[in-house]
Design an enzyme around this catalytic site. Structure first.
Site, mmCIF file in Angstrom:
data_model
loop_
_atom_site.group_PDB
_atom_site.id
_atom_site.type_symbol
_atom_site.label_atom_id
_atom_site.label_comp_id
_atom_site.label_asym_id
_atom_site.label_seq_id
_atom_site.Cartn_x
_atom_site.Cartn_y
_atom_site.Cartn_z
ATOM 1 N N GLU A 210 5.973 1.696 0.711
ATOM 2 C CA GLU A 210 6.730 2.117 -0.476
ATOM 3 C C GLU A 210 5.867 3.160 -1.174
ATOM 4 O O GLU A 210 4.905 2.822 -1.851
ATOM 5 C CB GLU A 210 6.965 0.907 -1.396
ATOM 6 N N CYS A 244 7.070 5.374 -10.123
ATOM 7 C CA CYS A 244 7.225 6.058 -8.833
ATOM 8 C C CYS A 244 8.553 6.806 -8.735
ATOM 9 O O CYS A 244 8.628 7.851 -8.110
ATOM 10 C CB CYS A 244 7.127 5.058 -7.693
#
Ligand code: NAD
Length: 456
Positions: A210, A244
């Site tokens: 991720e 993010c």
């Protein structure tokens, strides 16, 4: 033997004992995790404030609350998720049953970053538990207050032979990656993602990465400017931009940059007052290194609004950069701070090309009322996930997979995909004993016609 390999060996033995396989074990461990989190709620919110200056509201909304929701989803659906899934059997294999067993990956490693230190550790951990695995958890050393509370939570809820947490920096990371795992779940930067992928590759260990990168926003000529400004400011300045999936930069239709900046100024003042450095709702930058890096990015462009910084509290005011050139330092790396570069475009296709020329982003956002523009962007750009007329909120839906593509990651999780991430689909065909058609066995002479009729 190091403490890491000793713990992993003990976890291997525990996994082999079969204890993690049953529904009753998994559900009770999910409940144990939730209850340990509840008991330590104040300590968690204090730790998030200490590490990142998060207000209690933000700490709950973007970390604890999301972890509770994920655990709740898995508790609710665990029995169904664990059930074998029936599959169709082809006519050539009649009188057999086909099904998929969802077996645990086994002994897993979870490595997490500092920006949402609780959420990005506990959500994958809930998936590991639901999937019937053991886990060693390694959070980032930068968010040390949250790591300390998580260590306490994990060691009170679980025995080390099942789930353990190790704090530490580079040496710990390297030592852990040197061990042989059944599965690695990594959240962090693309640069470290490469190191993890290489380490996993040495043993052909499956992994989910991720990662991050520069997530763009397009604002076309039909966008509702005041709503766009509000939702964009919210997603960009949440956690002081250290998200993010935060919008990294905005591509704006020619002539709309100034109205957008004026509307964003208004929203920033409403959210953080006209003195944002004194607002308790504006988080701090994680450490001096990142604070100096972000200041450097601001200095490399023209500031249109904001730009104030506080060396003592490591706070940076919400900042709008305009005009920005493609060659400015702020456009060369993921910003990961409360700074929004704004670039105007002439033609919609030029904006799409601008994005296509770069790495595939983790998120993409478009603000528009033009359905043709929206569908062109969604079908022609490759990215992890995103929103139309909003930012960031796609990751709050447990039925939506969360993950990147290419440079922004591989694999996904959240909700049932967290269970899928931490399990292997084992395909089984269970044959009847009483019938054994001779057609598949040699000699084959005279059988091709029948085969062609069956397999068309
Ligand atoms: P990072 O890659 O520096 O660190 C992530 C983890 O890797 C930490 O636990 C760290 O201790 C460890 N690590 C660091 N260097 C290592 C090395 N050389 N070898 C092995 N392990 C190492 O990332 P970060 O600075 O903590 O987080 C910011 C990055 O993470 C950004 O790029 C952001 O976009 C990304 N991110 C992605 C997601 C997502 O869900 N896709 C979520 C949050 C952050």
């Amino acid at each position: 033997m190091s403490i890491y390999s000793e713990t992993l060996e003990n976890q291997k033995a525990f996994f082999r004992s079969g204890s993690t396989l049953t529904y009753s074990f998994r559900i009770s461990m999910l409940k144990a995790l939730k209850s340990a989190l509840k008991q330590n709620e104040d300590a968690i919110l204090d730790a998030l404030a200490a590490d990142l200056g998060k207000s209690r509201f933000e700490g709950y909304a973007t970390e604890l609350g999301i972890v509770y929701e994920e655990i709740g989803y898995l508790e609710k659906h665990l029995r169904r998720l664990m059930r074998p899934t029936k599959a169709k059997t082809p006519i050539t294999q009649f009188f057999s049953r086909s099904y998929i067993l969802h077996e645990p990956m086994g002994n897993t490693l979870i490595m997490s970053p500092w920006n949402y230190p609780l959420q990005l550790t506990m959500v994958p951990l809930a998936g590991a538990i639901a999937g019937g695995n053991t886990a060693i958890v390694k959070p980032s050393r930068y968010s040390s207050s949250t790591s300390l509370v998580m260590k306490k939570i994990i060691s009170t809820a679980f025995c080390d032979d099942y789930i353990a947490l190790f704090e530490g920096g580079h040496e710990t990371n390297t030592a852990l990656l040197d061990l042989r795992w059944d599965f690695i779940f990594f959240t962090g930067s693309p640069a470290v993602g490469r190191i993890v992928h290489q380490a996993a590759g040495r043993n052909l260990t499956p992994c989910i990465l991720e990662l991050g990168g520069k997530s763009p926003v397009i604002i076309d000529g039909t966008a509702d400017i005041s709503l766009t400004a509000r939702r964009l400011a919210w997603g960009k300045f949440l956690n002081a931009g250290q998200t993010c999936v935060a919008p990294d930069y905005a591509l704006v239709k020619k002539g709309m940059a100034e109205p957008l900046i004026a509307a964003m100024e208004k929203e920033i003042k409403k959210m953080f007052t006209s003195d944002p450095l004194s607002s308790e709702d504006l988080p701090k930058i994680i450490n001096e290194k990142h604070y100096e890096r972000i200041k450097g990015l601001i200095e490399g462009s023209v500031t249109s609004y904001g730009g104030e910084t506080d060396d003592t509290s490591l706070r940076i005011a919400p900042t709008l950069l305009y005009p920005v050139k493609e060659t400015d330092p702020v456009m060369q790396e993921e910003i990961f701070g409360p700074v929004l570069p704004i670039i105007e475009y002439d033609e919609f296709d030029a904006a799409l090309d601008f994005i296509r020329k770069r790495e595939k982003p983790l998120a993409f956002y478009i603000f528009s009322k033009d359905r043709k523009h929206i569908s062109r962007a969604l079908s022609s750009l490759s990215f992890g996930g995103g929103c139309v007329n909003d930012t960031v909120v796609h990751l709050t839906a447990p039925e939506l997979p969360f993950g990147g593509i290419g440079n922004s990651g591989m694999g996904c999780y959240h909700g049932r995909r967290s269970f899928q991430a931490f399990t292997h689909d084992k395909a089984i065909m269970d044959k009847a004993l009483w019938l054994d058609l001779p057609v598949r066995y040699a000699p084959f002479k005279g059988k091709l016609g029948l085969l062609k009729r069956l397999m068309r």
